[in-house]
Design an enzyme around this catalytic site. Structure first.
Site, PDB file in Angstrom:
ATOM      1  N   CYS A   1      -2.422   7.470 -10.675  1.00 60.68           N
ATOM      2  CA  CYS A   1      -3.580   6.815 -10.907  1.00 60.68           C
ATOM      3  C   CYS A   1      -3.496   5.320 -10.683  1.00 60.68           C
ATOM      4  CB  CYS A   1      -4.114   7.210 -12.046  1.00 60.68           C
ATOM      5  SG  CYS A   1      -4.269   8.764 -12.583  1.00 60.68           S
TER       6      CYS A   1
ATOM      7  N   GLU B   1      -8.834   1.842  -8.143  1.00 58.13           N
ATOM      8  CA  GLU B   1     -10.049   1.871  -8.746  1.00 58.13           C
ATOM      9  C   GLU B   1     -11.288   1.597  -7.974  1.00 58.13           C
ATOM     10  OE1 GLU B   1      -9.249  -0.946 -11.890  1.00 58.13           O
ATOM     11  OE2 GLU B   1      -7.730   0.312 -12.773  1.00 58.13           O
TER      12      GLU B   1
ATOM     13  N   ALA C   1     -10.567  -2.007  -6.720  1.00 57.97           N
ATOM     14  CA  ALA C   1      -8.938  -2.172  -6.591  1.00 57.97           C
ATOM     15  C   ALA C   1      -8.791  -1.142  -5.653  1.00 57.97           C
ATOM     16  CB  ALA C   1      -8.244  -2.217  -7.882  1.00 57.97           C
TER      17      ALA C   1
ATOM     18  N   ILE D   1      -8.313  10.034  -6.747  1.00 62.21           N
ATOM     19  CA  ILE D   1      -7.165  10.452  -7.441  1.00 62.21           C
ATOM     20  C   ILE D   1      -6.633  11.979  -7.111  1.00 62.21           C
ATOM     21  CG2 ILE D   1      -5.614  10.656  -9.468  1.00 62.21           C
ATOM     22  CD1 ILE D   1      -6.774   7.527  -8.772  1.00 62.21           C
TER      23      ILE D   1
ATOM     24  N   ASP E   1       6.758   2.545  -0.803  1.00 56.89           N
ATOM     25  CA  ASP E   1       7.694   2.391   0.282  1.00 56.89           C
ATOM     26  C   ASP E   1       8.360   3.895   0.476  1.00 56.89           C
ATOM     27  OD1 ASP E   1       7.512  -0.282   0.554  1.00 56.89           O
ATOM     28  OD2 ASP E   1       9.505  -0.995  -0.676  1.00 56.89           O
TER      29      ASP E   1
ATOM     30  N   ARG F   1       5.034   6.690   1.622  1.00 54.48           N
ATOM     31  CA  ARG F   1       4.279   6.531   2.888  1.00 54.48           C
ATOM     32  C   ARG F   1       5.047   7.420   3.981  1.00 54.48           C
ATOM     33  NH1 ARG F   1       2.673   0.148   1.373  1.00 54.48           N
ATOM     34  NH2 ARG F   1       0.783   0.779   0.321  1.00 54.48           N
TER      35      ARG F   1
ATOM     36  N   GLY G   1     -15.834  22.651  24.479  1.00 55.43           N
ATOM     37  CA  GLY G   1     -16.836  23.159  23.519  1.00 55.43           C
ATOM     38  C   GLY G   1     -15.932  23.942  22.398  1.00 55.43           C
TER      39      GLY G   1
ATOM     40  N   GLU H   1      -3.381   6.366   0.953  1.00 52.03           N
ATOM     41  CA  GLU H   1      -1.837   5.834   0.259  1.00 52.03           C
ATOM     42  C   GLU H   1      -1.519   4.475   1.223  1.00 52.03           C
ATOM     43  OE1 GLU H   1       0.072   9.047  -0.626  1.00 52.03           O
ATOM     44  OE2 GLU H   1       2.203   8.219  -0.610  1.00 52.03           O
TER      45      GLU H   1
ATOM     46  N   THR I   1      -4.294   2.015   3.422  1.00 51.98           N
ATOM     47  CA  THR I   1      -4.898   2.025   4.687  1.00 51.98           C
ATOM     48  C   THR I   1      -4.069   1.553   5.824  1.00 51.98           C
ATOM     49  OG1 THR I   1      -5.611  -0.521   4.818  1.00 51.98           O
ATOM     50  CG2 THR I   1      -7.417   1.442   3.820  1.00 51.98           C
TER      51      THR I   1
HETATM   52  N1  CAA Z   1       9.015  -3.660  -3.190  1.00 49.22           N
HETATM   53  C1  CAA Z   1       9.199  -4.573  -4.209  1.00 49.22           C
HETATM   54  N2  CAA Z   1       8.514  -5.673  -4.486  1.00 49.22           N
HETATM   55  C2  CAA Z   1       7.302  -5.646  -3.725  1.00 49.22           C
HETATM   56  C3  CAA Z   1       6.907  -4.956  -2.685  1.00 49.22           C
HETATM   57  C4  CAA Z   1       7.908  -3.782  -2.336  1.00 49.22           C
HETATM   58  N3  CAA Z   1       7.576  -3.151  -1.342  1.00 49.22           N
HETATM   59  N4  CAA Z   1       6.038  -5.519  -1.988  1.00 49.22           N
HETATM   60  C5  CAA Z   1       5.668  -6.499  -2.692  1.00 49.22           C
HETATM   61  N5  CAA Z   1       6.456  -6.743  -3.666  1.00 49.22           N
HETATM   62  C6  CAA Z   1       6.243  -7.865  -4.653  1.00 49.22           C
HETATM   63  C7  CAA Z   1       6.624  -9.244  -4.057  1.00 49.22           C
HETATM   64  O1  CAA Z   1       7.804  -9.469  -3.911  1.00 49.22           O
HETATM   65  C8  CAA Z   1       5.965  -9.845  -4.918  1.00 49.22           C
HETATM   66  O2  CAA Z   1       6.857 -10.432  -6.131  1.00 49.22           O
HETATM   67  P1  CAA Z   1       6.642 -11.740  -6.963  1.00 49.22           P
HETATM   68  O3  CAA Z   1       5.240 -11.826  -7.437  1.00 49.22           O
HETATM   69  O4  CAA Z   1       7.802 -11.675  -7.886  1.00 49.22           O
HETATM   70  O5  CAA Z   1       6.773 -12.790  -5.700  1.00 49.22           O
HETATM   71  C9  CAA Z   1       4.639  -9.129  -5.368  1.00 49.22           C
HETATM   72  O6  CAA Z   1       5.200  -7.858  -5.382  1.00 49.22           O
HETATM   73  C10 CAA Z   1       3.256  -9.400  -4.839  1.00 49.22           C
HETATM   74  O7  CAA Z   1       3.533  -9.052  -3.409  1.00 49.22           O
HETATM   75  P2  CAA Z   1       2.564  -9.375  -2.437  1.00 49.22           P
HETATM   76  O8  CAA Z   1       1.893 -10.913  -2.647  1.00 49.22           O
HETATM   77  O9  CAA Z   1       2.692  -9.164  -1.309  1.00 49.22           O
HETATM   78  O10 CAA Z   1       1.213  -8.451  -2.986  1.00 49.22           O
HETATM   79  P3  CAA Z   1      -0.340  -8.544  -2.459  1.00 49.22           P
HETATM   80  O11 CAA Z   1      -1.121  -8.720  -3.702  1.00 49.22           O
HETATM   81  O12 CAA Z   1      -0.603  -9.464  -1.313  1.00 49.22           O
HETATM   82  O13 CAA Z   1      -0.516  -7.124  -1.992  1.00 49.22           O
HETATM   83  C11 CAA Z   1      -0.346  -5.095  -0.559  1.00 49.22           C
HETATM   84  C12 CAA Z   1       0.352  -6.628  -1.109  1.00 49.22           C
HETATM   85  C13 CAA Z   1       0.711  -4.691   0.599  1.00 49.22           C
HETATM   86  C14 CAA Z   1      -1.609  -5.272   0.347  1.00 49.22           C
HETATM   87  C15 CAA Z   1      -0.380  -3.939  -1.579  1.00 49.22           C
HETATM   88  O14 CAA Z   1      -1.563  -4.502  -2.632  1.00 49.22           O
HETATM   89  C16 CAA Z   1      -0.711  -2.660  -1.115  1.00 49.22           C
HETATM   90  O15 CAA Z   1       0.332  -1.858  -0.921  1.00 49.22           O
HETATM   91  N6  CAA Z   1      -2.085  -2.204  -1.278  1.00 49.22           N
HETATM   92  C17 CAA Z   1      -2.443  -0.967  -1.005  1.00 49.22           C
HETATM   93  C18 CAA Z   1      -2.473  -0.350  -1.998  1.00 49.22           C
HETATM   94  C19 CAA Z   1      -2.130   1.315  -1.801  1.00 49.22           C
HETATM   95  O16 CAA Z   1      -1.366   1.865  -0.957  1.00 49.22           O
HETATM   96  N7  CAA Z   1      -2.998   2.318  -2.455  1.00 49.22           N
HETATM   97  C20 CAA Z   1      -2.806   3.638  -2.456  1.00 49.22           C
HETATM   98  C21 CAA Z   1      -3.151   4.544  -3.572  1.00 49.22           C
HETATM   99  S1  CAA Z   1      -2.390   6.003  -3.491  1.00 49.22           S
HETATM  100  C22 CAA Z   1      -3.326   7.165  -2.609  1.00 49.22           C
HETATM  101  O17 CAA Z   1      -4.174   6.675  -1.904  1.00 49.22           O
HETATM  102  C23 CAA Z   1      -2.872   8.336  -3.008  1.00 49.22           C
HETATM  103  C24 CAA Z   1      -3.490   9.526  -2.702  1.00 49.22           C
HETATM  104  O18 CAA Z   1      -4.216   9.897  -3.430  1.00 49.22           O
HETATM  105  C25 CAA Z   1      -3.176  10.456  -1.603  1.00 49.22           C
END
Ligand code: CAA
Length: 400
Positions: A125, A128, A131, A158, A240, A243, A340, A363, A365
């Site tokens: 979860c 949102e 978000a 979710i 990570d 995906r 078709g 997971e 975009t």
């Molecule tokens: N591993 C560890 N730390 C990481 C990281 C990683 N891969 N990526 C970023 N961080 C850390 C950064 O180092 C940074 O740390 P500090 O604050 O200590 O410097 C912090 O996280 C913030 O990093 P960013 O400034 O890069 O973060 P951001 O706000 O710009 O967001 C983003 C980055 C990649 C866009 C991220 O918000 C993201 O992945 N968004 C997509 C969310 C997503 O995938 N949602 C899907 C939900 S699940 C789903 O869909 C499942 C389903 O039902 C099938």
């Protein structure tokens, strides 16, 4: 360089392909008409040992590799991306716990869900209404109240939520700190968690997504995973890994599109010969095959990196967007090749096209994947000495 699978991986690959052939591919079309969770098939997958592969042995799981998870996801995705999503969703739900929970927490909250006769489910979860890609904007709050946390908020889209016994919930413990104030909790369904709207989708009808509502939900302190404020990092570390799993389902869809279109092209005759003899068709099939080939090895390599404790953020993002785009392009081409027949519901291609679209969205975009990968490429190249020394605009120092 050795591309072969280990004996254990090879066995799992064969087992999941045989399972798909027997239980998924022949039933996926009929099941999707019900537009509900495919309980019976998922139960069979659980009994066949295709679920919860990454749970460590100390917590009752098989402790298998991420490469193994991708093999199962590719094989099941070949049969039906929706069923594969229902089967693999525990990988996503429990990954934050495998990454950061203590063995005691895993034994108390996860082990009972993965060792019984019946399949049980977790739900991840994070998302949102406001978000989605901006995961740090989570508005759900968790406030300390003595020895408990009080959780309030609404999650949406979710996967497996209506089936779930345990929710992995990202909530803000210090909203003013933005992403640094995000924490992650294990929330049992029995804590009065409510299910809201169940979404009606275009594709992947064999998987279910819904809202999850937390209204003054109380959990004990030991439901906090890791430390307060570690939630965002745990979410990123989870994605990570997982995906690669979506990339694997996408590879399965891409391969299915190649196989169905290839079969059709060799059977369908026009102008006195099979249509596959025309370069207009065979070149399409060649490109579909090449995309699938690349998607498969990007996926497995990104999983292999994680299994060997090497950074895979860039690679799993690249694998995810490449494989999801390959699935979508291949499915569109399969529809086109089949003409078709491609557009009619009783044949396989139109479902591939509907199912593939979600792979580019959930997971993270494909645009978010490109943000992650693009930033990584720039970071790697900015200080690189390519051997060709030239100043741009009179500068040699990077501006980024
Ligand atoms: N591993 C560890 N730390 C990481 C990281 C990683 N891969 N990526 C970023 N961080 C850390 C950064 O180092 C940074 O740390 P500090 O604050 O200590 O410097 C912090 O996280 C913030 O990093 P960013 O400034 O890069 O973060 P951001 O706000 O710009 O967001 C983003 C980055 C990649 C866009 C991220 O918000 C993201 O992945 N968004 C997509 C969310 C997503 O995938 N949602 C899907 C939900 S699940 C789903 O869909 C499942 C389903 O039902 C099938």
């Amino acid at each position: 360089m050795d591309f072969s699978l280990s004996d254990k991986e090879q066995k799992m690959w064969e087992r999941s392909k045989a399972f798909t052939y027997e239980h998924i591919t022949p039933r996926a079309h009929e099941l999707e008409k019900r537009d509900e969770f495919p309980k019976e098939v998922v139960q069979k997958a659980y009994e066949a040992g295709l679920m919860n592969l990454h749970i460590p042995t100390e917590a009752g799981g098989p402790g298998l590799s991420l490469v193994t998870e991708t093999l199962v996801s590719e094989a099941t995705g070949y049969g039906c991306a929706g069923i594969a999503t229902s089967v693999m969703c525990n990988n996503l739900a429990f990954a934050p716990l495998v990454i950061s929970a203590t063995t005691e927490q895993l034994k108390e909250y996860v082990e009972p869900l993965i060792t019984g006769k019946e399949a049980k489910f977790g739900a991840f979860c994070l998302t949102e209404r406001t978000a989605g890609s901006d995961a740090a904007a989570v508005a759900t709050k968790a406030e300390r109240d003595g020895d408990e946390y009080l959780i309030n908020g609404v999650k949406c889209f979710i996967t497996n939520a209506p089936q779930a016994s345990l929710f992995t919930v990202f909530a803000s413990t210090q909203p003013e700190l933005k992403h640094k104030g995000l924490s992650v909790f294990m929330v049992p369904k029995s804590r009065a968690v409510k299910i809201g709207l169940i979404e009606k989708k275009v594709g992947q009808l064999n998987s279910v997504q819904s809202e999850v509502i937390f209204e003054d939900v109380r959990v004990p302190r030991n439901c906090l995973v890791g430390k307060e404020g570690e939630g965002f990092k745990i979410a990123m570390m989870t994605l990570d890994k997982t995906r690669a799993g979506i990339a694997a389902i996408a590879t399965g869809v891409a391969q299915r599109a190649v196989d169905e279109a290839g079969k059709f092209a060799s059977v369908r005759h026009q102008f006195g010969q099979p249509i596959g003899r025309f370069q207009g068709i065979s070149f399409k099939l060649a490109e579909m095959g090449a995309r699938t080939f690349a998607a498969r090895w990007m996926t497995r390599y990104s999983a292999w990196l994680a299994d060997n404790d090497l950074p895979n953020s860039k690679d799993s993002s690249m694998a995810k967007f490449f494989a999801a785009d390959a699935a979508m392009q291949n499915a569109i081409e399969a529809v086109q090749i089949m003409g078709g027949y491609g557009y009619i519901k009783e044949y396989p291609a139109e479902k591939l096209m509907r199912d593939a679209k979600l792979l580019q969205i959930y997971e993270g975009t494909n645009e978010v994947q490109r943000v992650v990968a693009g930033n990584a490429v720039i970071k790697e190249s900015v200080n690189l000495d390519t051997g060709f020394h030239v100043k741009y605009d009179g500068r040699d120092a990077p501006l980024m």
